[in-house]
Design a protein around this motif. Structure first.
Motif, short mmCIF file in Angstrom:
data_model
loop_
_atom_site.label_atom_id
_atom_site.label_comp_id
_atom_site.label_asym_id
_atom_site.label_seq_id
_atom_site.Cartn_x
_atom_site.Cartn_y
_atom_site.Cartn_z
N PRO A 1 64.62 -41.87 31.58
CA PRO A 1 64.34 -40.48 31.98
C PRO A 1 63.88 -39.60 30.81
O PRO A 1 63.02 -38.74 30.98
CB PRO A 1 65.68 -39.99 32.56
CG PRO A 1 66.36 -41.25 33.00
CD PRO A 1 65.98 -42.28 31.98
N TYR A 2 64.45 -39.83 29.63
CA TYR A 2 64.05 -39.06 28.45
C TYR A 2 62.57 -39.30 28.13
O TYR A 2 61.82 -38.36 27.89
CB TYR A 2 64.93 -39.43 27.25
CG TYR A 2 64.55 -38.69 25.99
CD1 TYR A 2 65.03 -37.41 25.74
CD2 TYR A 2 63.69 -39.26 25.05
CE1 TYR A 2 64.66 -36.72 24.59
CE2 TYR A 2 63.31 -38.58 23.90
CZ TYR A 2 63.81 -37.31 23.68
OH TYR A 2 63.43 -36.62 22.54
N ASP B 1 60.28 -37.65 30.63
CA ASP B 1 60.12 -36.22 30.33
C ASP B 1 59.13 -36.00 29.20
O ASP B 1 58.30 -35.09 29.26
CB ASP B 1 61.48 -35.61 29.96
CG ASP B 1 62.39 -35.39 31.16
OD1 ASP B 1 61.89 -35.46 32.31
OD2 ASP B 1 63.59 -35.16 30.96
N LYS C 1 56.42 -36.36 32.88
CA LYS C 1 56.62 -36.91 34.23
C LYS C 1 58.11 -36.91 34.54
O LYS C 1 58.74 -37.97 34.59
CB LYS C 1 56.03 -38.32 34.33
CG LYS C 1 54.51 -38.34 34.15
CD LYS C 1 53.95 -39.72 34.33
CE LYS C 1 52.45 -39.74 34.09
NZ LYS C 1 51.67 -39.02 35.10
N ASN C 2 58.67 -35.73 34.73
CA ASN C 2 60.08 -35.62 35.08
C ASN C 2 60.35 -36.38 36.38
O ASN C 2 59.70 -36.11 37.40
CB ASN C 2 60.46 -34.14 35.24
CG ASN C 2 61.91 -33.96 35.62
OD1 ASN C 2 62.27 -34.08 36.79
ND2 ASN C 2 62.74 -33.70 34.64
N GLU D 1 61.14 -34.43 39.55
CA GLU D 1 59.98 -33.73 40.12
C GLU D 1 59.06 -34.68 40.90
O GLU D 1 58.36 -34.26 41.82
CB GLU D 1 59.20 -33.01 39.02
CG GLU D 1 59.96 -31.83 38.45
CD GLU D 1 59.25 -31.17 37.29
OE1 GLU D 1 58.07 -31.52 37.03
OE2 GLU D 1 59.86 -30.31 36.64
N LYS E 1 54.60 -38.62 22.97
CA LYS E 1 54.53 -39.63 24.04
C LYS E 1 53.80 -40.89 23.57
O LYS E 1 54.08 -41.98 24.05
CB LYS E 1 53.88 -39.06 25.29
CG LYS E 1 52.44 -38.62 25.17
CD LYS E 1 51.95 -38.06 26.50
CE LYS E 1 50.51 -37.61 26.41
NZ LYS E 1 50.04 -37.03 27.69
N CYS F 1 55.56 -43.28 38.73
CA CYS F 1 55.17 -41.89 39.01
C CYS F 1 53.77 -41.74 39.56
O CYS F 1 53.19 -40.64 39.51
CB CYS F 1 55.34 -41.02 37.76
SG CYS F 1 57.07 -40.84 37.26
#
Length: 198
Positions: free
Chosen positions: A35-36, A39, A43-44, A47, A182, A197
């Protein structure tokens, strides 16, 4: 399987029934790191309607896959490339998941597990060294001096895995301090997040 799912879903994670997608994975390191990184990539997962599920301690992967198929929830699985991961892949195949769907939805690490996969990245290996530095013994340090890099990396990962959750949070703390971009995220995690995602 129903009992295990009942305990996990109804008692603690009812929100997963309303997710668009499920990302299943084995362990605690993934639960912190993926998840980190998502983010960082903008791309949370929340959300995007993606619920993350640690299947190993909450039933079995095949039980979640069966439930996802009944509820028509899109799912993906990240597993370790060890005997357990290969066994999980076979279990899912036996649930009636086609070979093509299996190839698209189940991703195993390139190395034996998630922590080893992270350590393949030289920068992250240095981060790991900093995290476990106080526990590195002389024998392990000599492996590095002697150029035995594979053996040395394995020893560092063993130290990390002795306290996986602490090490995972220490990693993201280091990454935050140095403002990790990223582009620095390991490719296998980037590929996973992009796929989930879509």
């Amino acid at each position: 399987e129903l009992n295990q799912l009942n305990i996990y879903v109804q008692k603690t994670r009812g929100e997963i029934l309303f997710a668009r997608k499920w990302l299943l994975y084995e362990g605690q390191t993934e639960d912190v790191i993926v998840p980190y990184c998502a983010d960082l990539m903008g791309k949370n997962l929340d959300e995007y309607g993606v619920s993350t599920i640690m299947y190993r301690n909450n039933g079995s992967a095949k039980a979640f896959v069966k439930l996802a198929r009944v509820l028509d929830i899109d799912w993906y699985l990240l597993g370790d490339n060890d005997q357990q991961g290969k066994s999980t892949k076979k279990e899912i195949s036996n649930c009636g998941v086609s070979e093509m769907e299996l190839k698209n939805r189940v991703m195993l690490t390139n190395t034996e597990d998630f922590e080893h996969e992270l350590a393949m990245n030289e920068r992250i290996l240095l981060d790991y060294e900093g995290i476990v530095n106080a526990n590195i013994d002389e024998q392990t340090r000599n492996l590095k001096k002697d150029g035995k890099n594979v053996e040395y990396t394995k020893k560092i990962v063993e130290l990390v895995q002795a306290s996986k959750v602490d090490a995972a949070y220490a990693l993201i703390s280091i990454w935050s301090q140095r403002k990790m971009k990223k582009e620095d995220i390991p490719e296998f995690i980037r590929n996973l997040v992009e796929k989930v995602c879509k």
